[in-house]
Design a protein around this motif. Structure first.
Motif, short mmCIF file in Angstrom:
data_model
loop_
_atom_site.label_atom_id
_atom_site.label_comp_id
_atom_site.label_asym_id
_atom_site.label_seq_id
_atom_site.Cartn_x
_atom_site.Cartn_y
_atom_site.Cartn_z
N MET A 269 30.96 46.46 18.35
CA MET A 269 31.79 45.45 18.00
C MET A 269 32.62 44.77 19.05
N VAL A 270 33.14 43.66 18.83
CA VAL A 270 33.93 42.96 19.47
C VAL A 270 35.33 42.51 18.95
N VAL B 237 40.36 40.18 14.41
CA VAL B 237 39.06 40.53 13.60
C VAL B 237 38.20 41.07 14.54
N LYS B 238 37.65 42.35 14.08
CA LYS B 238 36.36 42.88 14.84
C LYS B 238 35.36 42.73 14.14
N ALA C 295 34.81 33.68 11.55
CA ALA C 295 35.86 32.83 11.00
C ALA C 295 35.89 32.81 9.52
N ARG C 296 34.56 32.26 8.96
CA ARG C 296 34.52 32.18 7.73
C ARG C 296 34.39 33.48 6.78
N LEU D 70 32.13 38.26 25.07
CA LEU D 70 33.26 37.56 24.47
C LEU D 70 34.40 38.67 23.83
N ASP D 71 34.09 39.72 24.14
CA ASP D 71 35.09 40.90 23.73
C ASP D 71 36.59 40.31 24.00
N GLY D 72 37.35 40.14 23.08
CA GLY D 72 38.92 39.86 23.55
C GLY D 72 39.05 38.33 23.39
N LEU D 73 37.90 37.49 23.06
CA LEU D 73 38.11 35.96 23.04
C LEU D 73 39.27 35.49 21.98
N ILE D 74 40.19 34.75 22.61
CA ILE D 74 41.29 34.01 21.89
C ILE D 74 41.03 32.42 21.74
N VAL D 75 41.06 32.20 20.52
CA VAL D 75 40.83 30.69 20.31
C VAL D 75 42.10 30.14 19.33
#
Ligand code: FES
Length: 107
Positions: free
Chosen positions: A1-2, A16-17, A28-29, A95-100
């Protein structure tokens, strides 16, 4: 899980995980994140999945394909450095920790 973090223009954060293998748009969806409408269902044809990727993460993403770059020209106020289409970003362990951040027009 990321773990992925979506930040609304208001500053509200959604953390979200998710398992790998989905696209950021699908995550996201599936988690009802406001502002990622994904009208075309991920076909790289609508730009309603546009986000600004946190600058610290830009270098970790795979580069844009030509189709994504072309479509981003039609997004509202794209940033040449940080704008991406979330349907074109596959979630991987890297991409674990990605922020958008979600643009104000989509928030
Ligand atoms: Fe339409 Fe990404 S969902 S371009």
């Amino acid at each position: 899980m990321v773990t992925l973090t979506f930040i609304q223009h208001s500053g509200e954060q959604h953390v979200v995980k998710t398992p790998t293998g989905l696209t950021v748009m699908e995550v996201a969806r599936d988690n009802n994140i406001p502002g990622i409408d994904a009208d075309c269902g991920g076909a790289c044809a609508c730009s309603t999945c546009h986000v600004y990727v946190d600058p610290s993460w830009i270098g970790k993403l795979p580069p844009k394909e030509e189709m994504e770059a072309d479509l981003l020209d039609f997004a509202h106020e794209p940033n040449p450095e940080t704008s991406r289409l979330t349907c074109q970003i596959e979630v991987t362990d890297v991409l674990d920790g990605l922020i958008v951040r979600i643009p104000v027009q989509q928030g």
